[in-house]
Design an enzyme around this catalytic site. Sequence first.
Site, PDB file in Angstrom:
ATOM      1  N   ASP A  14       0.820  -1.222   0.000  1.00 52.94           N
ATOM      2  CA  ASP A  14       0.000   0.000   0.000  1.00 52.94           C
ATOM      3  C   ASP A  14       0.848   1.263   0.000  1.00 52.94           C
ATOM      4  O   ASP A  14       0.657   2.151   0.825  1.00 52.94           O
ATOM      5  CB  ASP A  14      -0.938   0.005   1.220  1.00 52.94           C
ATOM      6  N   GLU A 183     -10.838   0.680  -4.357  1.00 56.18           N
ATOM      7  CA  GLU A 183     -10.139   1.048  -3.104  1.00 56.18           C
ATOM      8  C   GLU A 183      -8.983   1.991  -3.409  1.00 56.18           C
ATOM      9  O   GLU A 183      -8.684   2.277  -4.568  1.00 56.18           O
ATOM     10  CB  GLU A 183      -9.578  -0.228  -2.463  1.00 56.18           C
TER      11      GLU A 183
END
Length: 555
Positions: A14, A183
Site C-alpha cells: 500500500d 479502493e
Amino acid sequence: MKVKNPILPGFYPDPSLIRVDDAYYLVNSTFAYFPGIPVFRSRDLCTWEQIGNVMDRMSQLPLDGVRHSEGLYAPTIRYHDGTFYVICTNVHGGGNFVVTATDPAGPWSEPHYLQEAIGIDPSLYFDDDGSCWYIGQRENSAGYTHNGDCEIWIRRLDLDTWHLTGEEYVVLYGFAKMAIWPEGPHIYKKDGWYYIMHAEGGTDMEHSIMCARSRNLTGPYEYALYNPVFTHRHMGRWAKVTCVGHSDLFDDGQGNWYLVMLACRPTDGRTLLGRETFLARVEWENDWPFVNPETGMLEDEVPVADPLSGTPSLPYTDTSSYECAHLPENRDGVLLLSYDFSREARALPLNLLQLRNPVPDTVTLQPEKGVLRLRLNPSTLKDQASPAFAGFRQQTKLCTAETVFTLSGNGDGEAAAGLVYLQDNNNHIRLEYHENGADSWIQAVRCLQGEDTILGRVPAEKGMLYAFRIHVRDLQAACEVKMASAGADPASLLSSEDGWTTAAKGISLRFMGTEEAHPENMCCFTGTVFGMYGTAKSAGNYADFYVYRQLPQGL
Ligand code: 6LW
C-alpha cells in the site's frame, strides 16, 4: 539512471508517495506491527533511506489483541503549506485518522480521528483554493449487494475541527456486478483535469488500477475507456509478478511522471515476502495516463531522470542520518542487516518491528553489556498478544537469518528464546532454546494454522552462548544451531562454518504463503518477518542477543 524493482523489497504494501522540493517521501501499511507506517526518503527514486516511523508512540496506535492483518491499513502521505499529513485507518482501533508533522522524520502528532469518515483507504486532496478534501472507500451506501460492492466518496475536511463538512459526493461506483473492491483512491489535478486513480478487484490476483477524470472536483467523473489502466490480472498466478495495484501518482518536477504501487513476487504459486513496493513510468496521451506504455507491465528496471537536486540520495553509509547499533549495508537495493549490538548502540534500528502494543521496555539496548535485551513475558508468538519479539522484514527469497544469544534469569519455571520465521501467529517456524526446571534442549517447531509440530531436537546445556540460523531458499527452510561457553566471542560463532548442527531441514514453506496463511474470511495482508523472540512463564527472565544478521545467502 535506472531504478531496480521492487524499490522497497519485502513486506512494504500500500505505498503512498509525495515529492517535496527535491526529495521523495514514501509510506507503507504495517497492520499489527509496532511502530507503524515507516517513512522513507529518496532524492533519486533508487536509494531509499528510512528516516522514521509515523506511529512510534503507544498513545498514537492502539493495537492490543488485533489479528495479524488488522491494525493499520493503507496510509496516504500528503504535504501542504509547510505541513506533512498522513491519513490512515486503524481498523478496530478508532477508524480513520490524520496525523501531522513539520518534519517527516517526526515527531508526528497524536491522531485526529475523523468521526464522520467510515470505510477504509482514506486520502487527502488540497484544491487550488486551499480547501482540503477527504476521499475514501466505503460499502455502497445504497445497499451492499455483492462482494466488493463499494463506492468512492469525497467531502470537505475542516482542518481546524477535524470534521468532515458540507455536502458529500459519491464520485465513483464500481460497475455493478462487474468491478469489485474500488479502493485506495487518490485525487490529482493536471492541466485543468481532476483525476481519480484507484485500486480495483481486491489485492489478490485480480488487482488493478483504474482512472477517471472530470473538469470538476465533485464530478461527474468519466472512466477511461481503456480501464484498468494497469494490471497483471491477465497473466495468471504463475507470472513472475502478480497482484499489481494500489498506486500513487507523482512527478519529478522535471515533467516526468511515475507511479508507485504494490505487487507480489510469488514462487511456484506461493507468496512469502508479501506485497512489495514497485515503480513504473507514466506517459500522457490526450490527457490520460498510460503506465509503462508499449509493455503495459512492470519492468525489472525503470529508467528515471537524474535527480532534480543533481545529488543522489544519501547512501546508507552516512552515519549522521542513522541512530542505530550498526548501519545496514545497502547492496542492490536490499538491506543487508548486520547488527552487532556490542557497538556503541544509541537507538533501536528504525526498521525493527515489534508486535501489537509491546509491554514497555520489552526490547532495549544494553550498551554496558553490548546486547539487545528482550525482557520475557508469558505471551508466546502463537498468542494474539505482545510477546517479546524484535523482527525485520525478509527482503530476498534467498535469505539466512542468524543470531547469537543467551537466556538468563531466575531459572525457575519454563522459558524459551531463539529465532522465528513469521508469517503470523498461526503460521511460522520457531528455532528455540528451551528450559524447564532441570531440563534444557533446542527444538525446531513448525506452527501451521496454529498447530505445533516438532521437526527436530538437539540436546543443549544451560548457560551457554547459542548461535541459531534459519536458512530460506524459495519455499524451503533449514535450521542450524551451534553452542559455545558463555565466555566465547559471539561474532566468531557466526563467522566460522565449523560446529553447526542441523536441527531440521527440507522444511516446506508453502503453508506460509499469503495464499494459504490467511485466517478465515480474511486476507493475509502481511509478509514474512524474521525475528528474535522469547517467552517465560515467570518474571525476571530475559534473552540477551549479541549479534543479529539477515543476509541474501542460504543453503
Ligand atoms: C488496503 C486495501 C486493500 O487498505 O487491502 O484489498 C488493505 N485492498 O486497499 C490492506 O492492504
